[in-house]
Design a protein around this motif. Structure first.
Motif, PDB file in Angstrom:
ATOM      1  N   THR A  49     -10.963  12.005 -57.254  1.00  0.00           N
ATOM      2  CA  THR A  49     -11.008  10.789 -56.449  1.00  0.00           C
ATOM      3  C   THR A  49     -12.055  10.957 -55.362  1.00  0.00           C
ATOM      4  O   THR A  49     -12.152  12.009 -54.739  1.00  0.00           O
ATOM      5  N   MET A  50     -12.830   9.913 -55.148  1.00  0.00           N
ATOM      6  CA  MET A  50     -13.818   9.906 -54.082  1.00  0.00           C
ATOM      7  C   MET A  50     -13.719   8.569 -53.360  1.00  0.00           C
ATOM      8  O   MET A  50     -13.663   7.520 -54.001  1.00  0.00           O
ATOM      9  N   TYR A  51     -13.700   8.606 -52.030  1.00  0.00           N
ATOM     10  CA  TYR A  51     -13.549   7.391 -51.244  1.00  0.00           C
ATOM     11  C   TYR A  51     -14.843   6.916 -50.614  1.00  0.00           C
ATOM     12  O   TYR A  51     -14.878   5.878 -49.996  1.00  0.00           O
ATOM     13  N   ASN A  52     -15.937   7.649 -50.774  1.00  0.00           N
ATOM     14  CA  ASN A  52     -17.214   7.276 -50.192  1.00  0.00           C
ATOM     15  C   ASN A  52     -17.976   6.426 -51.199  1.00  0.00           C
ATOM     16  O   ASN A  52     -18.670   6.923 -52.067  1.00  0.00           O
ATOM     17  N   LEU A  53     -17.867   5.132 -51.086  1.00  0.00           N
ATOM     18  CA  LEU A  53     -18.454   4.204 -52.054  1.00  0.00           C
ATOM     19  C   LEU A  53     -19.969   4.301 -52.118  1.00  0.00           C
ATOM     20  O   LEU A  53     -20.552   4.217 -53.182  1.00  0.00           O
ATOM     21  N   SER A  54     -20.630   4.502 -50.995  1.00  0.00           N
ATOM     22  CA  SER A  54     -22.097   4.540 -51.004  1.00  0.00           C
ATOM     23  C   SER A  54     -22.633   5.672 -51.870  1.00  0.00           C
ATOM     24  O   SER A  54     -23.647   5.520 -52.542  1.00  0.00           O
ATOM     25  N   SER A  55     -21.949   6.815 -51.905  1.00  0.00           N
ATOM     26  CA  SER A  55     -22.379   7.927 -52.750  1.00  0.00           C
ATOM     27  C   SER A  55     -22.100   7.644 -54.216  1.00  0.00           C
ATOM     28  O   SER A  55     -22.842   8.062 -55.088  1.00  0.00           O
ATOM     29  N   ALA A  56     -21.015   6.957 -54.506  1.00  0.00           N
ATOM     30  CA  ALA A  56     -20.600   6.734 -55.892  1.00  0.00           C
ATOM     31  C   ALA A  56     -21.502   5.756 -56.628  1.00  0.00           C
ATOM     32  O   ALA A  56     -21.650   5.863 -57.842  1.00  0.00           O
ATOM     33  N   THR A  57     -22.119   4.840 -55.926  1.00  0.00           N
ATOM     34  CA  THR A  57     -22.911   3.819 -56.606  1.00  0.00           C
ATOM     35  C   THR A  57     -24.146   4.391 -57.290  1.00  0.00           C
ATOM     36  O   THR A  57     -24.653   3.802 -58.233  1.00  0.00           O
ATOM     37  N   LEU A  78     -12.489   1.061 -57.900  1.00  0.00           N
ATOM     38  CA  LEU A  78     -11.483   0.056 -57.544  1.00  0.00           C
ATOM     39  C   LEU A  78     -11.465  -0.047 -56.025  1.00  0.00           C
ATOM     40  O   LEU A  78     -10.818   0.739 -55.348  1.00  0.00           O
ATOM     41  N   GLY A  79     -12.210  -0.992 -55.501  1.00  0.00           N
ATOM     42  CA  GLY A  79     -12.289  -1.135 -54.046  1.00  0.00           C
ATOM     43  C   GLY A  79     -12.988   0.066 -53.450  1.00  0.00           C
ATOM     44  O   GLY A  79     -14.081   0.421 -53.866  1.00  0.00           O
ATOM     45  N   ILE A  80     -12.322   0.731 -52.489  1.00  0.00           N
ATOM     46  CA  ILE A  80     -12.929   1.908 -51.863  1.00  0.00           C
ATOM     47  C   ILE A  80     -12.622   3.189 -52.623  1.00  0.00           C
ATOM     48  O   ILE A  80     -13.190   4.228 -52.339  1.00  0.00           O
ATOM     49  N   LYS A  81     -11.720   3.136 -53.591  1.00  0.00           N
ATOM     50  CA  LYS A  81     -11.337   4.323 -54.351  1.00  0.00           C
ATOM     51  C   LYS A  81     -12.149   4.390 -55.643  1.00  0.00           C
ATOM     52  O   LYS A  81     -12.193   3.439 -56.413  1.00  0.00           O
ATOM     53  N   ASN A  82     -12.785   5.543 -55.854  1.00  0.00           N
ATOM     54  CA  ASN A  82     -13.561   5.785 -57.061  1.00  0.00           C
ATOM     55  C   ASN A  82     -12.920   6.923 -57.838  1.00  0.00           C
ATOM     56  O   ASN A  82     -12.635   7.982 -57.264  1.00  0.00           O
ATOM     57  N   THR A  83     -12.694   6.735 -59.122  1.00  0.00           N
ATOM     58  CA  THR A  83     -12.147   7.774 -59.968  1.00  0.00           C
ATOM     59  C   THR A  83     -13.260   8.314 -60.852  1.00  0.00           C
ATOM     60  O   THR A  83     -13.907   7.562 -61.575  1.00  0.00           O
ATOM     61  N   LEU A  84     -13.483   9.622 -60.753  1.00  0.00           N
ATOM     62  CA  LEU A  84     -14.519  10.280 -61.529  1.00  0.00           C
ATOM     63  C   LEU A  84     -13.855  11.165 -62.573  1.00  0.00           C
ATOM     64  O   LEU A  84     -12.884  11.860 -62.268  1.00  0.00           O
TER      65      LEU A  84
END
Length: 143
Positions: free
Chosen positions: A79-87, A60-66
Motif C-alpha cells: 500500500t502506498m498513500y503518496n498519490l503523486s509518486s504512484a502516477t 482508489l482515492g489516496i490509497k494505491n495498491t501495488l
C-alpha cells in the motif's frame, strides 16, 4: 554497508551486554520479499529496502495498491498513500522500494525506478545481507 543504521542523534544503552552507549537509529535492511517477511518478525521497527518489478497498480482515492514481484518469484501486495509518486509508476519496470511491514502488511514510503542492470546486482547484495543478519541474530541470541 549491507545493514545500515542512520543515527537519530539520541543515545541509548546497547543490548547484548555492552556497557557503553551507541547511537539509536532507524535500521534499513536490504533483502528480498521472503527475507522481509522473515525479518520483520524479528525486527518490527525496521524499514526494508527491496528491489522488485511492478506487476500492477490500482488506485482508489489516496490509497494505491501495488503488486510487486522479486527475482525469486515471490509476490507482495503493498500500500502506498503518496498519490503523486504512484502516477508515474509503470508496470514491468524495476523499482527500489523502501517501506515497513506491520502486521503482515507492507506500506511503501519511497519508490524509485532503477535500471534493470541495477536490479540484477541486487540479488548478490540481498544474499549478503541475509547471511549477515543470520549471523548477527545468532550472536544476539547467544548472549
Amino acid at each position: 554497508a549491507v545493514v545500515s543504521t542512520q543515527s537519530t542523534g539520541k543515545k541509548g544503552k546497547s543490548g547484548g551486554g555492552n556497557s557503553g552507549e551507541e547511537p539509536v537509529g532507524q535500521r534499513v535492511i536490504t533483502t528480498r520479499i521472503s527475507g522481509m517477511r522473515h525479518w520483520s518478525a524479528q525486527f518490527p521497527e525496521t524499514l526494508f529496502e527491496i528491489f522488485v518489478c511492478l506487476s500492477s497498480l490500482e488506485s482508489l482515492g489516496i490509497k494505491n495498491t501495488l503488486r510487486l514481484k522479486d527475482s525469486e518469484g515471490s509476490t507482495l501486495e503493498a500500500t502506498m498513500y503518496n498519490l503523486s509518486s504512484a502516477t508515474a509508476l509503470l508496470s514491468s519496470h524495476y523499482y527500489r522500494v523502501v517501506g515497513k511491514m506491520t502486521n503482515g502488511r507492507f506500506t511503501v514510503f519511497k519508490i524509485t525506478q532503477v535500471p534493470y542492470i541495477e536490479s540484477s546486482k541486487f540479488d548478490a547484495l540481498a544474499k549478503k545481507c541475509e547471511i549477515t543478519l543470520s549471523r548477527l541474530f545468532l550472536q544476539r541470541n547467544e548472549t
